[in-house]
Design a protein around this motif. Sequence first.
Motif, mmCIF file in Angstrom:
data_model
loop_
_atom_site.group_PDB
_atom_site.id
_atom_site.type_symbol
_atom_site.label_atom_id
_atom_site.label_comp_id
_atom_site.label_asym_id
_atom_site.label_seq_id
_atom_site.Cartn_x
_atom_site.Cartn_y
_atom_site.Cartn_z
ATOM 1 N N VAL A 93 31.740 7.003 25.976
ATOM 2 C CA VAL A 93 30.934 8.105 25.419
ATOM 3 C C VAL A 93 31.698 8.780 24.293
ATOM 4 N N TYR A 94 32.955 9.106 24.545
ATOM 5 C CA TYR A 94 33.760 9.798 23.526
ATOM 6 C C TYR A 94 33.979 8.895 22.308
ATOM 7 N N GLN A 95 34.302 7.636 22.532
ATOM 8 C CA GLN A 95 34.540 6.714 21.422
ATOM 9 C C GLN A 95 33.279 6.481 20.595
ATOM 10 N N ARG A 96 32.135 6.576 21.231
ATOM 11 C CA ARG A 96 30.877 6.388 20.510
ATOM 12 C C ARG A 96 30.491 7.638 19.726
ATOM 13 N N GLU A 97 30.768 8.810 20.278
ATOM 14 C CA GLU A 97 30.302 10.051 19.663
ATOM 15 C C GLU A 97 31.318 10.694 18.733
ATOM 16 N N VAL A 98 32.576 10.289 18.805
ATOM 17 C CA VAL A 98 33.611 10.811 17.913
ATOM 18 C C VAL A 98 34.231 9.629 17.176
ATOM 19 N N ARG A 99 33.994 9.560 15.871
ATOM 20 C CA ARG A 99 34.398 8.389 15.086
ATOM 21 C C ARG A 99 35.275 8.827 13.911
ATOM 22 N N MET A 100 35.905 7.841 13.263
ATOM 23 C CA MET A 100 36.857 8.151 12.193
ATOM 24 C C MET A 100 36.610 7.279 10.969
ATOM 25 N N VAL A 101 36.748 7.893 9.782
ATOM 26 C CA VAL A 101 36.745 7.177 8.508
ATOM 27 C C VAL A 101 38.153 7.290 7.947
ATOM 28 N N PHE A 102 38.785 6.139 7.683
ATOM 29 C CA PHE A 102 40.185 6.118 7.287
ATOM 30 C C PHE A 102 40.360 6.249 5.772
ATOM 31 N N GLN A 103 41.602 6.486 5.378
ATOM 32 C CA GLN A 103 41.923 6.729 3.970
ATOM 33 C C GLN A 103 41.775 5.483 3.114
ATOM 34 N N ASP A 104 42.347 4.378 3.556
ATOM 35 C CA ASP A 104 42.418 3.171 2.727
ATOM 36 C C ASP A 104 41.290 2.216 3.109
ATOM 37 N N PRO A 105 40.280 2.057 2.263
ATOM 38 C CA PRO A 105 39.161 1.175 2.609
ATOM 39 C C PRO A 105 39.528 -0.293 2.562
ATOM 40 N N HIS A 106 40.719 -0.631 2.051
ATOM 41 C CA HIS A 106 41.133 -2.036 1.993
ATOM 42 C C HIS A 106 41.796 -2.453 3.297
ATOM 43 N N SER A 107 42.825 -1.723 3.719
ATOM 44 C CA SER A 107 43.564 -2.121 4.914
ATOM 45 C C SER A 107 42.832 -1.801 6.207
ATOM 46 N N SER A 108 41.818 -0.928 6.163
ATOM 47 C CA SER A 108 41.100 -0.578 7.391
ATOM 48 C C SER A 108 40.004 -1.579 7.736
ATOM 49 N N LEU A 109 39.752 -2.559 6.869
ATOM 50 C CA LEU A 109 38.738 -3.571 7.127
ATOM 51 C C LEU A 109 39.398 -4.930 7.362
ATOM 52 N N ASN A 110 38.928 -5.647 8.362
ATOM 53 C CA ASN A 110 39.463 -6.982 8.666
ATOM 54 C C ASN A 110 38.982 -7.964 7.606
ATOM 55 N N PRO A 111 39.897 -8.554 6.835
ATOM 56 C CA PRO A 111 39.471 -9.449 5.748
ATOM 57 C C PRO A 111 38.835 -10.741 6.245
ATOM 58 N N ARG A 112 38.967 -11.047 7.532
ATOM 59 C CA ARG A 112 38.414 -12.287 8.088
ATOM 60 C C ARG A 112 37.030 -12.091 8.705
ATOM 61 N N MET A 113 36.530 -10.883 8.604
ATOM 62 C CA MET A 113 35.205 -10.598 9.174
ATOM 63 C C MET A 113 34.200 -10.295 8.065
ATOM 64 N N THR A 114 32.964 -10.734 8.257
ATOM 65 C CA THR A 114 31.912 -10.404 7.303
ATOM 66 C C THR A 114 31.480 -8.946 7.519
#
Length: 346
Positions: A93-114
């Motif tokens: 419940v907490y993980q679904r309702e409290v979320r985070m947007v990180f600083q670096d949009p490059h390193s926060s995304l998995n390059p192997r995922m679409t």
Amino acid sequence: MPTDSILSVRDLEVSFPVRGRRPRRYVRAVTDVNLDIRPGETLGLVGESGCGKTTLGSSVMRVRPEATGTISYRDSRNRLLDALNLARTDERVYQREVRMVFQDPHSSLNPRMTLRDIISEPLRMLTDLAEPEIDHRVRDITERVGLDVSHLRRYPHAFSGGQRQRVSIARALAPGPRLVVADEAVSALDTSVRSQILNLLQDLQDEMGLTYLFVSHDLSVVEHVCDRVAVMYLGRIVEIAPTTELFSNPRHPYTEALISSVPVPDPRLRGSRERVRLTGEVPDPSKPPSGCPFNPRCRHATGLCATEVPAPRPLGEGRTVACHHAEDLRLAGITGDPPPHTDRDR
């Protein structure tokens, strides 16, 4: 916890051991922090690098096992959850309702995922939606953040920095959160793209009823998007106030110094405002100064400041200040002119 708050932090402390020290020494990254976030508002958290902003944000996200104190969250069913001591059944419940947007949009995304996999991953982990519902949710949030659904099969490297940050926002919002921690979410972007992302965040807040904890060192951005601002120095909250009040009438000397560093956009007015230059360096957090942590750099410090830590106290409507002399100081705001104090401020 106040009944009008969605999140309440009380007596939060986070300490880290200094490696290689005998006897062991600890760095207090966050000390005695108290704040409340109201539903639907954007609370800005500002201060110099290393002041504890990100540590506070990550504590709210429960990634700091060193944190002590209380973080209370009021969930969508109006239940009070202790974020630092969640029952197993409440973790999703907490993980679904409290979320985070990180600083670096490059390193926060998995390059192997679409993009489809990146956005749908939290839906599979945190919800019980069937695949057709997940696909519908992914398409909907993709369009809401301004991306083309035809690009869902692409990988992050095919997108610009601004587009990647839109993907990060979509991933954070996909499970339907109520509170979003935005940790320097636009600081890595170009100026023109930064304004687009800020406008997007505000539009999504209105559409989805979101609440933001907006962590930033850029006061010009904070002035534009935040309803209230909390100022941190050396791990402590030194002032909290409505944004307009804070920028026009700061009551803590550190806040005044931060505001004086905000660039003046009108070239004709540049140089008309005095820059408050702080002397010395930020103290070593493993050896903080006695008394007020800001006193070695404060031009208004007295003997009391060197011996006694000021407790945060109410000062006017919606304002809390941790300064021994806040009632007596006349500090310059964004216009450069110190406003007169009234009896209401005392």
